[in-house]
Design an enzyme around this catalytic site. Structure first.
Site, mmCIF file in Angstrom:
data_model
loop_
_atom_site.group_PDB
_atom_site.id
_atom_site.type_symbol
_atom_site.label_atom_id
_atom_site.label_comp_id
_atom_site.label_asym_id
_atom_site.label_seq_id
_atom_site.Cartn_x
_atom_site.Cartn_y
_atom_site.Cartn_z
ATOM 1 C CG ASP A 8 -10.828 10.697 9.777
ATOM 2 O OD1 ASP A 8 -10.280 11.791 10.047
ATOM 3 O OD2 ASP A 8 -10.440 9.551 9.371
ATOM 4 C CB CYS A 60 0.427 -11.701 -6.103
ATOM 5 S SG CYS A 60 2.047 -10.967 -5.845
ATOM 6 C CG HIS A 103 2.912 -10.261 0.365
ATOM 7 N ND1 HIS A 103 3.632 -9.967 -0.733
ATOM 8 C CD2 HIS A 103 3.540 -9.436 1.321
ATOM 9 C CE1 HIS A 103 4.566 -9.160 -0.620
ATOM 10 N NE2 HIS A 103 4.574 -8.912 0.752
#
Lengths: 399, 591
Positions: free
Chosen positions: A77, A204, A162
């Protein structure tokens, strides 16, 4: 006199040549092996999920899946910088609070109980992301929020969210363009903050993000080309929503065929056996006196008894039980030992059962008995249930 | 229709000429209406038209001559001036590392006529062949002199250790310098077959020779000794390992910690089975007695802080295997790298400090897996039962004496033998710092280590290596900052960042000067300052100020502001120009 000398010299020369030849061969083999190995000594991972809100659940799930894989393969971590909006697990709309699943069959809870999110909620901004990459962090930042890589670190950067042609949206309020990203990587390269970089983008039109890179030793993967949408295959069938993954390896110096996945996803330490010791003089006076002190302390204290530890192994590898379970006594003493499910439905707890009707299902192969017990106990003491029904998200998270 | 409109406008302008208000013609940047009939050159142009033209020209002049430069100047990225020429000169820096050596000749060490020539100085300079842009030259400045009386007395004592002790208490030696004593060829100070001796305190003893070429021969021997005690090609190559392109994979060069201002050292005791073992370790006493003397000897290399902890129920991530022949458990060598990661998260090292952390773990195996040995590549158990990882720390497995289980019931009280543990940990600490075993020349006796575990000239070696490494890092940082400023135009350089850069450049130059004159401690301090200043300048948070504001987005901001103002001005300028062009043409036509 000369002839035997000559022959012995020839013989010795031949032996020497043979030895040299074999040495050279093994050296060449060693060199070949070393050439294909990356020269890194530590691994880092920067995992970024750039969206928030419930309808972007899949982005958080993707990032957490990569986090789990990377942790399981060995990166600790302290070497992972995880940037998440972290509003899924305790969202009011989450039917299973404190969980995030990576698949709709809800098999694997990728949230778990040992997630360490370094940048939460509104801290996931373009500025913070670029500061993490370039290292230009205000001095008060804690160590866990820094990317302390050096020139022998292999870094994995995974971004999801996005995106569009040449940009990636951060939390619906700002964008990062491919030029800024390329400049950030160049700054990292100038300061030698990485040995090799693997950049994976899952959005995308992701291929547009790696078009502008110009620093060496970067390999880039994208889930879709320019002009294509990258959609979740669980929502949209593969026949309709297919995107073509893209890659860019021209900046990478080694041959990608010889690059191991674990060069980026895992972390294996270089280890050497210690063969030397120093010789120190014993100072017996000191050790005896400290021994006496310890003895005195112990006589004053009561004898200790070790409590039974939680059988963790049993919980994790819980076998599926088809027989009737007996509930252990509830913490608040509300239930004695009863057998499940015979008397359970008769208790007052039934009226408080949550709407998705967990208790009304019969015992079957898809129940994990021990966890189910805990869940039921919690409901019976009215603890979790009231909060879930009122849908207060703040109670769920710790801050 | 259009011309009619213009006629009326002109009429209105003519009428309202006296008024200063209300006229549609005044104050607008619009072009005055063109005369509809091609008037001859001699026809008087109305003064309004002229005024209109002048107004348009004035607007254009103000906009272009005053406005454009003002806008350009106020919107450029602020960059305080930096010493670019000095930074590029740093790339071609020539480092000269001078080691002052004092060579003391006793009475019978060299022939008499050679003794007459004393005292004088010999310089031996050699370039270190490294493929690095910075040229490094190693210079041994040997000052030959005769021995003083007390030195003669000390060197005629029985053993070399006594001689050493007597000589050491007499004077304090500066860091980086060496003293070599040349004794007679047949002296009994050293064992008969040994030609030289390297002591723990920057002194060495070499046998002399009665020969014509005594000075040359002895000079060569002295150079060999001095190199072993201060600078060799390997030491410098290890220091510059991060900057040299080749040999990335040699394990020796990957081992040392990077140079830093301070270090945090953590000792942890891992007890996975407290039910069976009640482990006690006197870590405070051990640290006080063994660790702090070592760290104090190293204190010139940085600030150290030490802490310790005990962790219960901390397992190794690897299952040991059972070896039926010896009834013990073992960890094979290939599984050792997987031990560190699961345990590291529990150590809490990331919360300790911002300095690099070195972890030393002592693991007491559980009863079910006792005794536990570590196997090396050949399958033999390792004598120290310990291993280490470069730039991380070390782990040692402590097996409990099986006799302790006999009489008592569980949990068994275990007292850890701290001396055995500290011997291993300090050896690992030496390796992690890059203090390697010295390359002694043949027939040389190396003295045993001091009580602290560190010889003084080993510290000097560390400081030389660190100084060179610091200078290389500082130079690279400054050069890359200059290159970045050239490539990316959006980076802001504020005044305090510029002053840090100046300070860094000055510190690099000072360090190079001090190294050339042989003052090691001040050179090291200057090199550390150079590194801190250059890193502070490079990683200043303000440099990122405009980074995510790319140039093409600036157009989106400026167009709504400038376009409405620019279009009328441009159109009026075009019209004026066309009109002038036409009026020039006409005289040609007539002629």
């Amino acid at each position: 006199m000369a002839a035997p000398c000559f022959f012995s010299r020839l013989w010795r020369a031949a032996l020497a040549l043979l030895a040299l030849g074999s040495l050279a061969a093994s050296q060449i083999e060693d060199q070949a092996k070393q050439f294909f190995r990356s020269g890194h000594t530590n691994n880092w991972a920067v995992l970024v999920c750039t969206s928030r809100f419930w309808f972007n659940y899949r982005h958080v799930a993707n990032t957490l899946s990569v986090y789990r894989s990377v942790k399981r393969l060995g990166i600790p971590d302290s070497h992972i910088v995880l940037m998440l909006a972290d509003d899924m697990a305790c969202n009011a709309r989450n039917p299973k609070p404190a969980t995030v699943f990576s698949h709709k069959n809800m098999e694997l809870n990728v949230y778990g109980d040992d997630v360490e999110v370094d940048y939460r909620s509104y801290e996931v901004t373009v500025e913070n992301f670029l500061r993490v990459l370039t290292g230009r962090i205000p001095p008060s930042t804690p160590r866990s929020k820094r990317l302390l890589s050096d020139d022998r670190s292999n870094i994995l950067i995974y971004m999801t969210g996005h995106g569009g042609n040449g940009f990636l949206k951060f939390q619906d309020s700002e964008e990062i363009t491919n030029i800024e990203l390329a400049d950030a990587f160049e700054q990292m390269w100038q300061k030698r903050r990485y040995n090799e970089l693997l950049f994976i983008i899952d959005t995308c039109q992701g291929a547009s993000m790696y078009e502008r890179f110009y620093s060496p030793n970067i390999m880039a993967l994208a889930s879709s080309q320019v002009g294509e949408d990258s959609l979740s295959f669980q929502v949209c069938p593969k026949s309709l929503c297919v995107s073509t993954p893209g890659h860019r390896t021209d900046l990478f110096q080694r041959d990608p065929k010889h690059v191991l996945i674990t060069d980026f996803f895992g972390s294996v330490r270089k280890v050497e056996i210690t063969t030397e010791t120093l010789s120190l003089q014993r100072d017996s006076q000191i050790t005896e006196s400290s021994y006496k002190e310890d003895r005195m302390d112990e006589e004053l204290m009561e004898p200790l008894k070790y409590a039974e530890q939680l059988p963790v192994a049993q919980i994790i590898h819980q076998a599926l039980l088809a027989e009737v379970w007996t509930l252990p006594s509830a913490p608040c003493g509300m239930l004695g030992s009863r057998s499940w499910p015979a008397t359970f439905t008769e208790t007052e707890a039934e009226g408080l059962a949550p709407p998705w009707g967990l208790h009304s299902r019969p015992v079957g192969p898809y129940h994990h008995g021990f966890l189910q017990d805990l869940w039921n106990q919690a409901h019976e003491v009215h603890f979790l249930d009231s909060r879930v029904r009122e849908g207060r998200v703040e109670d769920c998270s710790l801050g | 229709m259009g011309s009619g409109g213009w006629e009326t406008a002109r009429a209105e302008c003519g009428v309202g000429r006296g008024n200063l208000s209300g006229s549609a013609c005044q104050g607008s940047g619009a072009a005055p209406p063109r005369p509809s009939v091609s008037a001859p050159q001699s026809a008087p142009v109305p003064s309004d038209v002229v005024r209109g033209k002048r107004a348009a020209l004035f607007f254009a002049a103000v906009a272009i001559l005053l406005g454009l430069p003002l806008w350009w100047k106020t919107t450029e990225t602020y960059r305080a001036p930096l010493p670019y020429s000095q930074i590029s000169a740093l790339n071609a820096l020539q480092l000269r590392l001078m080691v002052p050596v004092t060579v003391v000749f006793t009475r019978d060490s060299i022939p008499l006529d050679d003794q007459e020539k004393l005292p004088f100085t010999v310089v031996h300079e050699r370039e270190i062949p490294l493929k690095y842009k910075m040229k490094i030259k190693c210079r041994f400045q040997k000052a030959y002199r005769r021995a003083l009386d007390h030195e003669e007395e000390a060197l005629s004592s029985g053993s070399v250790h006594e001689a050493e002790a007597m000589l050491a208490e007499l004077k304090e030696q500066a860091e980086g310098s060496l003293t070599v004593y040349v004794i007679s060829e047949y002296s009994s100070l050293l064992p008969q077959d040994m030609m030289s001796y390297i002591g723990p305190e920057r002194t060495a003893v070499v046998r002399g020779i009665m020969h014509r070429e005594a000075f040359n021969i002895i000079g060569r021997r002295i150079i060999q000794i001095a190199q072993a005690m201060s600078l060799t090609e390997d030491v410098l190559a290890a220091a510059l390992a991060d900057h040299l392109p080749e040999d990335k994979w040699s394990s020796d060069k990957r081992r040392p910690l990077k140079s830093s201002l301070g270090y945090e050292i953590t000792f942890s005791l891992l007890n996975p089975d407290p039910k069976s073992h009640d482990v006690h370790w006197d870590i405070e006493g051990a640290v006080q007695h063994y660790v702090w003397p070592f760290l104090n000897a190293l204190s010139a290399a940085g600030n150290f802080s030490v802490d310790s902890q005990i962790l219960y129920y901390a397992m190794l991530g690897v299952n040991p295997r059972f070896d039926p022949t010896s009834f013990s458990y073992y960890l094979p060598m290939h599984s050792l790298p997987h031990v560190i990661n699961p345990v590291e998260s529990r150590l809490g090292s990331s919360a300790a400090s911002l300095y690099p952390v070195l972890n030393f773990l002592l693991y007491v195996p559980e009863l079910a897996h006792s005794p536990l040995y570590i196997q090396d590549m050949d399958g033999a158990p390792v004598a120290t039962n310990a291993f280490h990882s470069p730039r991380w720390g070390g782990i040692m497995v402590y097996n409990i004496d099986p006799k302790a289980y006999n009489a008592s019931e569980l949990p068994v009280r275990v007292e850890v033998d701290m001396v055995q543990v500290m011997e291993v940990f300090l050896a690992q600490l030496r390796l992690l710092f890059g203090i390697a075993q010295p390359q002694v020349p043949p027939k040389c006796l190396l003295s045993g280590p001091k009580n602290e575990g560190l010889m003084t000239w080993e510290l000097d070696q560390l400081l030389w290596a660190r100084s060179v490494e610091n200078l290389a890092t500082a130079t690279t940082t400054l050069t890359s900052l200059a290159q970045l400023l050239g490539k990316i135009s959006n980076i802001v350089i504020k005044d305090d960042v510029a002053s840090e850069v100046y300070r860094a450049v000055a510190a690099v130059q000072k360090a190079a000067e001090e190294l050339a004159s042989g003052h090691l401690s001040s050179a090291f301090v200057a090199s550390q300052e150079a590194v801190t200043s250059s890193e502070r300048a490079f990683f200043d948070p303000s440099l990122l100020h405009l980074l995510y504001f790319p140039d093409d987005q600036k157009f989106a901001i400026y167009i709504p502001l400038f376009l409405p103002m620019a279009v009328p001005i441009l159109l009026s300028l075009v019209k004026i120009f066309l009109e002038m062009h036409k009026s020039w043409r006409k005289p040609e036509k007539i002629d």
